[in-house]
Design an enzyme around this catalytic site. Structure first.
Site, short mmCIF file in Angstrom:
data_model
loop_
_atom_site.label_atom_id
_atom_site.label_comp_id
_atom_site.label_asym_id
_atom_site.label_seq_id
_atom_site.Cartn_x
_atom_site.Cartn_y
_atom_site.Cartn_z
N GLY A 142 0.82 -1.21 0.00
CA GLY A 142 0.00 0.00 0.00
C GLY A 142 0.85 1.26 0.00
O GLY A 142 2.07 1.20 0.14
N ARG A 158 3.88 6.05 1.90
CA ARG A 158 4.34 7.44 2.02
C ARG A 158 3.82 8.29 0.87
O ARG A 158 4.39 9.33 0.55
CB ARG A 158 5.86 7.48 2.05
N LYS A 204 4.18 12.34 -2.80
CA LYS A 204 5.03 11.24 -2.32
C LYS A 204 5.99 11.80 -1.29
O LYS A 204 6.73 12.75 -1.58
CB LYS A 204 5.79 10.65 -3.52
N ASP A 259 8.63 6.04 7.84
CA ASP A 259 8.26 7.35 8.38
C ASP A 259 7.32 8.13 7.45
O ASP A 259 6.91 9.23 7.78
CB ASP A 259 9.52 8.17 8.67
N ARG A 300 3.50 13.70 -8.07
CA ARG A 300 3.55 12.82 -9.24
C ARG A 300 2.20 12.83 -9.94
O ARG A 300 1.16 12.85 -9.32
CB ARG A 300 3.89 11.41 -8.76
N ARG A 328 -1.59 -0.85 -9.90
CA ARG A 328 -0.43 -1.71 -10.17
C ARG A 328 -0.88 -3.16 -10.32
O ARG A 328 -1.99 -3.51 -9.91
CB ARG A 328 0.54 -1.60 -8.99
N ASP A 387 4.50 -4.58 -7.49
CA ASP A 387 3.87 -3.34 -7.00
C ASP A 387 4.45 -2.11 -7.69
O ASP A 387 3.94 -1.00 -7.50
CB ASP A 387 4.04 -3.21 -5.48
N ASN A 388 5.48 -2.30 -8.49
CA ASN A 388 6.05 -1.18 -9.23
C ASN A 388 5.78 -1.30 -10.73
O ASN A 388 6.51 -0.74 -11.55
CB ASN A 388 7.55 -1.08 -8.98
N ASP A 427 7.79 4.57 -10.39
CA ASP A 427 8.68 4.34 -9.24
C ASP A 427 10.15 4.32 -9.63
O ASP A 427 10.76 3.27 -9.83
CB ASP A 427 8.28 3.05 -8.51
P1 AMP Z 1 9.12 1.17 -3.14
O1 AMP Z 1 10.36 0.41 -2.87
O2 AMP Z 1 9.31 2.66 -3.16
O3 AMP Z 1 8.36 0.69 -4.32
O4 AMP Z 1 8.19 0.93 -1.85
C1 AMP Z 1 7.77 -0.32 -1.42
C2 AMP Z 1 6.79 -0.16 -0.29
O5 AMP Z 1 7.40 0.45 0.83
C3 AMP Z 1 5.58 0.69 -0.61
O6 AMP Z 1 4.48 0.14 0.05
C4 AMP Z 1 5.95 2.02 -0.04
O7 AMP Z 1 4.83 2.82 0.25
C5 AMP Z 1 6.69 1.62 1.22
N1 AMP Z 1 7.64 2.65 1.65
C6 AMP Z 1 8.80 2.99 1.07
N2 AMP Z 1 9.41 3.98 1.75
C7 AMP Z 1 8.63 4.28 2.80
C8 AMP Z 1 8.72 5.23 3.89
N3 AMP Z 1 9.75 6.05 4.02
N4 AMP Z 1 7.69 5.24 4.77
C9 AMP Z 1 6.65 4.41 4.65
N5 AMP Z 1 6.52 3.52 3.67
C10 AMP Z 1 7.49 3.44 2.74
MG MG Z 2 6.76 1.29 -5.24
#
Ligand code: AMP
Ligand code: MG
Length: 501
Positions: free
Chosen positions: A98, A101, A121, A133, A184, A191, A260-261, A270
């Site tokens: 989900g 952030r 984002k 965070d 964005r 996805r 998810d990407n 992403d």
């Molecule tokens: P990503 O690697 O950016 O595709 O993120 C994978 C998952 O990790 C997604 O569900 C993002 O929303 C979550 N995520 C990545 N960075 C953070 C963050 N700093 N705080 C909370 N969730 C994060």
């Molecule tokens: Mg992602």
């Protein structure tokens, strides 16, 4: 002058004419979540051209850009949510990811009959944040801004950058970094993993609602097909085949092709540890977390297929009442993806070497050039750009210089010229056509890192601005920016990229 027939003041009161469809889906699709305000937002960049394209009120947004694009001020009509999704991360299924952030502010109609999401984002925690965070650091925000806009200018389907702000607050990663928020724009943020979220819960009805939503939004032409859910799989497979072929044509490595990407719209999404290849090597990997090279440059088409198989699995109950029949039908499409990819890739490679007609030996001719480039450590971008010049010029000096041994490509050039003699284009037209598909400028990794370093360490955004400028017209020579076309010096080479999350 305002017309007496229109109430222009009222129009200006809503700088963004939101028309939100995702929030009308059932409640299990998302969580209501407002952005968390930040202390001292400052605007880095507002993409006014994109704002205009989306029909937004640029003047009104400009006046209040830092507050709006930091999430401190919520525009009228915005219904902020965090979207639910699951995903396979490096092959391992995670049933709940989900938007941890990211916050979807809402959707606008873009004037071309499409809807576009506007999403923040780095705008604070959501119910999906897990241990994160909810924030983003400045470096990754600048990287996503530069690379997504560069992809767009290269003509590759992609999410776009509408704005970037500094939050005035620190984020804590391996070190303390300035926080930032990225705005964005996407055809949608749905996805493969969104489908997986419901399928993993055995919630076929939600998969159907999602599939209907995606068909209405992205593929209205298949709504009345005999088997629309099978057609949906085919449509996504086709867009992904075309997209990943385009990535390969410019040397792009996504870096985290988790399910998810991967969008169902066919846009690149992403931009984490993504990077463009300098020296041609199909095994190139930049991402620090991709230890086995799962998402290496040349693996991307196969991973696309793997991800499509995961999408296909979620659609099985909708495709046919008989599971066996459904699997059989879906498998035909997953297999055909391979041929589709190959066709898109080959047609793009033909264009890159200046061919307009087709011969059986073309694939081998292209592979032979690539093999020489790999063996001779040639720069991917420069090789093709300089080859374009050779279509109308005999002087091979510049082209030959991209190979370790300047003589190494001579036999290939001879074969190429023989082949060109059987293609109807004039040399001048060929050079012009080749220059439109072989960029002079790509977002080279060392340039991005330099721009990030200047911004993070010194608050100096001039390199970021310069990159945006040169990459806005990547197929033009732009002599004033010539150094941006050059590969890194050995000391400048960037071998690893980081997610920065
Ligand atoms: P990503 O690697 O950016 O595709 O993120 C994978 C998952 O990790 C997604 O569900 C993002 O929303 C979550 N995520 C990545 N960075 C953070 C963050 N700093 N705080 C909370 N969730 C994060
Ligand atoms: Mg992602």
């Amino acid at each position: 002058m305002s017309s007496p027939l229109h109430d222009d003041t009222a129009l200006r009161a809503t700088p963004v004419a939101f028309d939100n469809s995702y929030v009308r889906l059932p409640p299990q699709f998302f969580a209501d979540q407002a952005p968390t305000p930040v202390t001292a937002p400052q605007l880095i960049k507002f993409n006014e051209a994109l704002a205009r394209e989306l029909g937004l009120d640029v003047e009104a947004l400009r006046q209040n850009a830092a507050a709006i694009f930091s999430g401190n001020e919520l525009l009228p009509g915005s219904q902020p949510i965090a979207m639910a999704y699951a995903g396979h991360q490096f092959g391992n299924f995670v049933p709940q990811l989900g938007d941890g952030r990211a916050i979807l502010l809402g959707e606008v109609k873009d004037g071309n009959g499409g809807r576009r999401d506007i999403q923040l984002k780095g705008s604070g925690p959501t119910p999906f944040s897990r241990r994160g965070d909810g924030r983003a650091a400045l470096g990754p925000v600048l990287r996503e801004y530069v690379v997504s806009e560069a992809m767009h200018a290269l003509g590759i389907p992609t999410t776009r950058a509408l704005a970037a702000v500094i939050t005035g607050e620190p984020v804590y990663r391996e070190e303390v970094l300035p926080g930032a928020i990225f705005t964005r724009v996407a055809a949608s943020h749905i996805r493969v993993g969104t489908f997986q979220f419901f399928a993993a819960r055995g919630d076929t009805e939600s998969v159907r609602v999602l599939a209907d939503h995606v068909i209405a939004r992205h593929y209205p032409e298949i709504r009345d097909r005999e088997n629309p859910y099978l057609s949906l799989l085919e449509a996504v497979a086709d867009r992904q085949a075309a997209l990943i072929a385009r990535w390969l044509h410019v040397g792009f490595i996504h870096g985290v092709m988790n399910t998810d990407n991967m969008t169902v719209s066919g846009e690149t999404i992403d931009f984490g540890p993504c990077a463009f290849m300098d020296t041609y090597d199909p095994a190139t990997v930049f991402s620090s977390i991709d230890r086995n090279g799962r998402y290496a440059y040349a693996n991307q088409p196969a991973i696309g297929q793997w991800n499509l198989a995961r999408l296909g699995e979620t659609l099985i109950p909708l495709i046919d009442p008989s599971v066996d029949t459904a699997i059989e039908l879906a498998n035909v499409i997953i297999k055909a993806y391979g041929e589709r990819f190959q066709a898109y890739w080959l047609s793009g490679m033909r264009a890159k070497i200046g061919l307009t007609n087709e011969e059986d030996g073309d694939l081998e001719l292209i592979q032979s050039l690539l093999a020489t480039m790999q063996q001779q450590e040639a720069d991917f971008t420069l090789t093709f750009r300089r080859l374009a010049a050779l279509a109308a010029d005999e002087d091979v000096t510049d082209f030959a210089a991209t190979f370790n041994d300047p003589q190494a490509a001579a036999p290939w050039l001879e074969r190429w010229r023989e082949r060109l003699a059987r293609d109807p284009q004039t040399p001048a037209a060929r050079t012009a056509a080749m220059r439109k598909v072989n960029p002079a400028f790509i977002p080279r990794n060392h340039r991005i890192e330099q721009a990030i370093e200047a911004a993070v360490d010194d608050g100096d955004f001039s390199l970021f601005e310069a990159l945006l400028k040169v990459l806005a017209t990547p197929y033009e020579d732009q002599p004033a920016f010539a150094p941006y076309g050059e590969p890194p010096l050995p000391a400048e080479r960037v071998l690893q990229t980081f997610c920065g999350t």
